[in-house]
Write a protein that holds these residues in place. Structure first.
Motif, mmCIF file in Angstrom:
data_model
loop_
_atom_site.group_PDB
_atom_site.id
_atom_site.type_symbol
_atom_site.label_atom_id
_atom_site.label_comp_id
_atom_site.label_asym_id
_atom_site.label_seq_id
_atom_site.Cartn_x
_atom_site.Cartn_y
_atom_site.Cartn_z
ATOM 1 N N THR A 26 48.985 35.042 49.623
ATOM 2 C CA THR A 26 47.601 34.989 49.166
ATOM 3 C C THR A 26 47.550 35.491 47.726
ATOM 4 O OG1 THR A 26 45.347 35.766 49.577
ATOM 5 C CG2 THR A 26 47.114 37.290 50.094
ATOM 6 N N ARG A 27 46.540 35.118 46.987
ATOM 7 C CA ARG A 27 46.435 35.510 45.585
ATOM 8 C C ARG A 27 45.536 36.715 45.339
ATOM 9 N NH1 ARG A 27 49.984 34.870 42.546
ATOM 10 N NH2 ARG A 27 48.593 35.029 40.788
ATOM 11 N N TRP A 28 44.841 37.184 46.355
ATOM 12 C CA TRP A 28 43.858 38.230 46.098
ATOM 13 C C TRP A 28 44.444 39.509 45.511
ATOM 14 C CZ3 TRP A 28 43.235 43.131 47.947
ATOM 15 C CH2 TRP A 28 43.888 43.482 49.122
ATOM 16 N N PRO A 29 45.661 39.956 45.859
ATOM 17 C CA PRO A 29 46.168 41.183 45.228
ATOM 18 C C PRO A 29 46.327 41.063 43.710
ATOM 19 C CG PRO A 29 47.420 40.705 47.207
ATOM 20 C CD PRO A 29 46.570 39.504 46.920
ATOM 21 N N VAL A 30 46.580 39.849 43.234
ATOM 22 C CA VAL A 30 46.714 39.618 41.796
ATOM 23 C C VAL A 30 45.338 39.414 41.158
ATOM 24 C CG1 VAL A 30 47.704 38.076 40.055
ATOM 25 C CG2 VAL A 30 49.014 38.646 42.108
ATOM 26 N N GLU A 31 44.460 38.719 41.876
ATOM 27 C CA GLU A 31 43.131 38.420 41.353
ATOM 28 C C GLU A 31 42.214 39.645 41.320
ATOM 29 O OE1 GLU A 31 41.848 35.379 44.017
ATOM 30 O OE2 GLU A 31 43.151 33.854 43.128
ATOM 31 N N HIS A 32 42.430 40.570 42.244
ATOM 32 C CA HIS A 32 41.558 41.750 42.363
ATOM 33 C C HIS A 32 42.406 43.017 42.494
ATOM 34 C CE1 HIS A 32 38.234 38.980 43.001
ATOM 35 N NE2 HIS A 32 38.918 38.404 43.962
ATOM 36 N N PRO A 33 43.112 43.409 41.438
ATOM 37 C CA PRO A 33 43.981 44.595 41.548
ATOM 38 C C PRO A 33 43.215 45.879 41.864
ATOM 39 C CG PRO A 33 43.853 43.838 39.274
ATOM 40 C CD PRO A 33 43.163 42.805 40.114
ATOM 41 N N TRP A 34 41.989 45.987 41.383
ATOM 42 C CA TRP A 34 41.181 47.170 41.685
ATOM 43 C C TRP A 34 40.892 47.260 43.176
ATOM 44 C CZ3 TRP A 34 36.561 46.408 44.099
ATOM 45 C CH2 TRP A 34 36.064 45.100 44.082
ATOM 46 N N LEU A 35 40.655 46.099 43.821
ATOM 47 C CA LEU A 35 40.393 46.070 45.258
ATOM 48 C C LEU A 35 41.655 46.424 46.033
ATOM 49 C CD1 LEU A 35 38.373 45.496 47.514
ATOM 50 C CD2 LEU A 35 39.051 43.080 47.391
ATOM 51 N N LEU A 36 42.786 45.965 45.544
ATOM 52 C CA LEU A 36 44.065 46.281 46.175
ATOM 53 C C LEU A 36 44.279 47.791 46.198
ATOM 54 C CD1 LEU A 36 46.816 45.279 47.304
ATOM 55 C CD2 LEU A 36 47.647 45.326 44.936
ATOM 56 N N ARG A 37 44.107 48.445 45.058
ATOM 57 C CA ARG A 37 44.325 49.897 44.979
ATOM 58 C C ARG A 37 43.258 50.667 45.765
ATOM 59 N NH1 ARG A 37 49.079 48.296 43.960
ATOM 60 N NH2 ARG A 37 49.506 47.747 41.826
ATOM 61 N N PHE A 38 42.017 50.204 45.702
ATOM 62 C CA PHE A 38 40.944 50.867 46.445
ATOM 63 C C PHE A 38 41.210 50.816 47.943
ATOM 64 C CE2 PHE A 38 36.910 50.496 48.803
ATOM 65 C CZ PHE A 38 36.401 51.762 48.571
#
Length: 117
Positions: A26-38
């Motif tokens: 999936t691409r979300w970890p790259v698209e939303h790095p702030w969400l990944l860390r949060f």
């Protein structure tokens, strides 16, 4: 549950987003790095919060709050992945959700932990 949430939190906090995107397809970890860390912080806090207050009997109400946070995280993750069409990610969330709801109910109503005096 402790181990699962701490492991996922550790991955989200310390692994590169590109590596997680490839591993999870999936691409979300790259698209939303702030969400990944949060979500990594929430996972870690939830995992530790589910276990430590129960083990130490210090502030055992924190177990209930941690389980509530993990429940809300799983519901949010289901909505997030479903709206993005990432249906392959949903089984894990649907597996974790009943476990954290059970902890929430069990430690909140059925068998609360008695605090240390």
């Amino acid at each position: 549950m402790f181990a699962a949430f701490v492991l996922f939190g550790f991955q989200k906090l310390f692994m590169p987003g590109e590596a997680l995107a490839a591993m999870w397809q999936t691409r979300w970890p790259v698209e939303h790095p702030w969400l990944l860390r949060f979500t990594g912080v929430v996972d870690m806090a939830g995992g530790v919060g589910i276990l430590m207050p129960a083990v130490t009997r210090i502030q055992p109400r924190l177990t209930v709050l941690a389980a509530l946070g993990c429940t809300l995280l799983q519901i949010s993750a289901i909505a997030f992945h479903a709206t993005r069409g990432e249906f392959a990610a949903l089984p894990l969330n649907f597996i974790l959700l009943p476990f954290v709801v059970f902890i929430l109910w069990g430690r909140g109503k059925k068998a609360p932990i008695v605090p240390r005096h």
